[in-house]
Design a protein around this motif. Sequence first.
Motif, PDB file in Angstrom:
ATOM      1  N   ARG A 235       0.833  -1.208   0.000  1.00  0.00           N
ATOM      2  CA  ARG A 235       0.000   0.000   0.000  1.00  0.00           C
ATOM      3  C   ARG A 235       0.863   1.253   0.000  1.00  0.00           C
ATOM      4  O   ARG A 235       0.546   2.244  -0.653  1.00  0.00           O
ATOM      5  CB  ARG A 235      -0.939  -0.006   1.208  1.00  0.00           C
ATOM      6  CG  ARG A 235      -2.065  -1.030   1.121  1.00  0.00           C
ATOM      7  CD  ARG A 235      -3.152  -0.762   2.147  1.00  0.00           C
ATOM      8  NE  ARG A 235      -2.646  -0.883   3.513  1.00  0.00           N
ATOM      9  CZ  ARG A 235      -2.569  -2.024   4.178  1.00  0.00           C
ATOM     10  NH1 ARG A 235      -2.949  -3.154   3.585  1.00  0.00           N
ATOM     11  NH2 ARG A 235      -2.134  -2.066   5.423  1.00  0.00           N
ATOM     12  N   ALA A 236       1.970   1.191   0.755  1.00  0.00           N
ATOM     13  CA  ALA A 236       2.887   2.328   0.781  1.00  0.00           C
ATOM     14  C   ALA A 236       3.519   2.547  -0.591  1.00  0.00           C
ATOM     15  O   ALA A 236       3.679   3.685  -1.052  1.00  0.00           O
ATOM     16  CB  ALA A 236       3.968   2.104   1.830  1.00  0.00           C
ATOM     17  N   LYS A 237       3.857   1.443  -1.243  1.00  0.00           N
ATOM     18  CA  LYS A 237       4.437   1.528  -2.585  1.00  0.00           C
ATOM     19  C   LYS A 237       3.438   2.120  -3.573  1.00  0.00           C
ATOM     20  O   LYS A 237       3.789   2.961  -4.410  1.00  0.00           O
ATOM     21  CB  LYS A 237       4.877   0.134  -3.043  1.00  0.00           C
ATOM     22  CG  LYS A 237       5.637   0.113  -4.357  1.00  0.00           C
ATOM     23  CD  LYS A 237       6.090  -1.299  -4.699  1.00  0.00           C
ATOM     24  CE  LYS A 237       6.835  -1.326  -6.028  1.00  0.00           C
ATOM     25  NZ  LYS A 237       7.259  -2.695  -6.412  1.00  0.00           N
ATOM     26  N   ASP A 238       2.180   1.698  -3.473  1.00  0.00           N
ATOM     27  CA  ASP A 238       1.141   2.235  -4.341  1.00  0.00           C
ATOM     28  C   ASP A 238       0.959   3.736  -4.116  1.00  0.00           C
ATOM     29  O   ASP A 238       0.816   4.510  -5.070  1.00  0.00           O
ATOM     30  CB  ASP A 238      -0.189   1.515  -4.097  1.00  0.00           C
ATOM     31  CG  ASP A 238      -0.169   0.062  -4.548  1.00  0.00           C
ATOM     32  OD1 ASP A 238       0.808  -0.342  -5.221  1.00  0.00           O
ATOM     33  OD2 ASP A 238      -1.124  -0.680  -4.219  1.00  0.00           O
ATOM     34  N   SER A 239       0.981   4.145  -2.849  1.00  0.00           N
ATOM     35  CA  SER A 239       0.820   5.564  -2.525  1.00  0.00           C
ATOM     36  C   SER A 239       1.980   6.383  -3.070  1.00  0.00           C
ATOM     37  O   SER A 239       1.798   7.495  -3.569  1.00  0.00           O
ATOM     38  CB  SER A 239       0.719   5.751  -1.009  1.00  0.00           C
ATOM     39  OG  SER A 239      -0.486   5.218  -0.508  1.00  0.00           O
ATOM     40  N   PHE A 240       3.192   5.836  -2.962  1.00  0.00           N
ATOM     41  CA  PHE A 240       4.373   6.526  -3.477  1.00  0.00           C
ATOM     42  C   PHE A 240       4.244   6.727  -4.984  1.00  0.00           C
ATOM     43  O   PHE A 240       4.553   7.806  -5.515  1.00  0.00           O
ATOM     44  CB  PHE A 240       5.628   5.739  -3.128  1.00  0.00           C
ATOM     45  CG  PHE A 240       6.924   6.445  -3.415  1.00  0.00           C
ATOM     46  CD1 PHE A 240       6.974   7.813  -3.618  1.00  0.00           C
ATOM     47  CD2 PHE A 240       8.119   5.735  -3.472  1.00  0.00           C
ATOM     48  CE1 PHE A 240       8.170   8.471  -3.866  1.00  0.00           C
ATOM     49  CE2 PHE A 240       9.321   6.369  -3.726  1.00  0.00           C
ATOM     50  CZ  PHE A 240       9.345   7.737  -3.926  1.00  0.00           C
ATOM     51  N   ALA A 241       3.768   5.704  -5.687  1.00  0.00           N
ATOM     52  CA  ALA A 241       3.576   5.822  -7.135  1.00  0.00           C
ATOM     53  C   ALA A 241       2.561   6.915  -7.467  1.00  0.00           C
ATOM     54  O   ALA A 241       2.751   7.696  -8.409  1.00  0.00           O
ATOM     55  CB  ALA A 241       3.129   4.481  -7.713  1.00  0.00           C
ATOM     56  N   LYS A 242       1.492   6.991  -6.682  1.00  0.00           N
ATOM     57  CA  LYS A 242       0.481   8.034  -6.899  1.00  0.00           C
ATOM     58  C   LYS A 242       1.074   9.421  -6.655  1.00  0.00           C
ATOM     59  O   LYS A 242       0.794  10.365  -7.405  1.00  0.00           O
ATOM     60  CB  LYS A 242      -0.714   7.803  -5.979  1.00  0.00           C
ATOM     61  CG  LYS A 242      -1.554   6.587  -6.352  1.00  0.00           C
ATOM     62  CD  LYS A 242      -2.697   6.386  -5.365  1.00  0.00           C
ATOM     63  CE  LYS A 242      -3.494   5.133  -5.709  1.00  0.00           C
ATOM     64  NZ  LYS A 242      -4.575   4.875  -4.729  1.00  0.00           N
ATOM     65  N   VAL A 243       1.890   9.543  -5.613  1.00  0.00           N
ATOM     66  CA  VAL A 243       2.541  10.818  -5.317  1.00  0.00           C
ATOM     67  C   VAL A 243       3.443  11.232  -6.471  1.00  0.00           C
ATOM     68  O   VAL A 243       3.445  12.399  -6.891  1.00  0.00           O
ATOM     69  CB  VAL A 243       3.355  10.715  -4.006  1.00  0.00           C
ATOM     70  CG1 VAL A 243       4.340  11.876  -3.874  1.00  0.00           C
ATOM     71  CG2 VAL A 243       2.425  10.665  -2.803  1.00  0.00           C
ATOM     72  N   ILE A 244       4.204  10.270  -7.014  1.00  0.00           N
ATOM     73  CA  ILE A 244       5.096  10.575  -8.136  1.00  0.00           C
ATOM     74  C   ILE A 244       4.295  10.996  -9.361  1.00  0.00           C
ATOM     75  O   ILE A 244       4.647  11.970 -10.047  1.00  0.00           O
ATOM     76  CB  ILE A 244       5.985   9.355  -8.462  1.00  0.00           C
ATOM     77  CG1 ILE A 244       6.978   9.102  -7.321  1.00  0.00           C
ATOM     78  CG2 ILE A 244       6.747   9.577  -9.775  1.00  0.00           C
ATOM     79  CD1 ILE A 244       7.766   7.812  -7.469  1.00  0.00           C
ATOM     80  N   HIS A 245       3.212  10.286  -9.633  1.00  0.00           N
ATOM     81  CA  HIS A 245       2.379  10.627 -10.796  1.00  0.00           C
ATOM     82  C   HIS A 245       1.792  12.029 -10.643  1.00  0.00           C
ATOM     83  O   HIS A 245       1.798  12.833 -11.591  1.00  0.00           O
ATOM     84  CB  HIS A 245       1.266   9.602 -10.971  1.00  0.00           C
ATOM     85  CG  HIS A 245       0.398   9.864 -12.166  1.00  0.00           C
ATOM     86  ND1 HIS A 245      -0.861  10.405 -12.070  1.00  0.00           N
ATOM     87  CD2 HIS A 245       0.630   9.686 -13.503  1.00  0.00           C
ATOM     88  CE1 HIS A 245      -1.384  10.533 -13.277  1.00  0.00           C
ATOM     89  NE2 HIS A 245      -0.500  10.109 -14.167  1.00  0.00           N
TER      90      HIS A 245
END
Length: 294
Positions: A235-245
Amino acid sequence: MIFKFFNDYFYRGNITHGTMNKVSILIANYNNGKFFLECYNSIINQTYNNWEVIIVDDASTDDSIEIIKSIIQNDNRFKLYQNSSNKGCGFTKRECMEHATGDICAYLDPDDALYPIALEESIEEYLFNDKIVATYSKMMMCDENLNPQKTFSATKQIFNDKYFFNCPIQFSHFFTFKRETYLKTQGINPDLKSAVDQDLYLKILEFGNAAFINEDLYQYRLHSFGISQQGSKQRAKDSFAKVIHETMKRRGIKTINNQDVPEQFTNPEEIFQLLQYQTAPLFRIRNKLKLTFL
């Protein structure tokens, strides 16, 4: 030589006695009261003493409030606030900033601690270079009892440009930043449950550079109650990807390394694949050369 001696003496004297910038230490707490005493002790033992502490509790279900109140007692340098209901990490850290009055701000997790010189070393960087908007340092990884284990090895001097997304991770704690710079940003995303710090880093770095302090200033506690230890890494990895996008969109980036940035976020791996080129040896060597000639 004599002039330099007195100049250094005056300079460090002002730092030590806190006549320069006020620091807001920001603590977002949820069920970490059991660890707070060591966090508290690390703050009151700072060599730099011009600070305030803003604590926002996210409707803890343990005895955090009672513990924190009993520790800070009537010390007016500590301000304790409570969310009316559990809002999550992003909302709570954003709320911390709503109450901050310092020139420089820094987040400290209630289960972690600072080395005594953390604030002093950080403030010195702003006095040395008033163009920077932030500082960051190395951090010590500790066991559940806060016993030092090893320095987090990934931290290094970064080359900051619009294509820097801190992926792979190159800096984290101890991160301090100018409040005036934060107020120019959209602020921390209140809907984020994780990757909140990454969201903050990338927004702050859009307004200037950060100074790297090449020593451990932060003690990071690894324990069974921590987010990264509770099976939420994905979930943290998914959130990081969203932040980058979101950062790519905010910066107006349409392509990365000749690949199109998707209009909508659908898949975290799609975002991370766009940045794979930044792990290549040639890319890293080029950035090191850029840093050499800055």
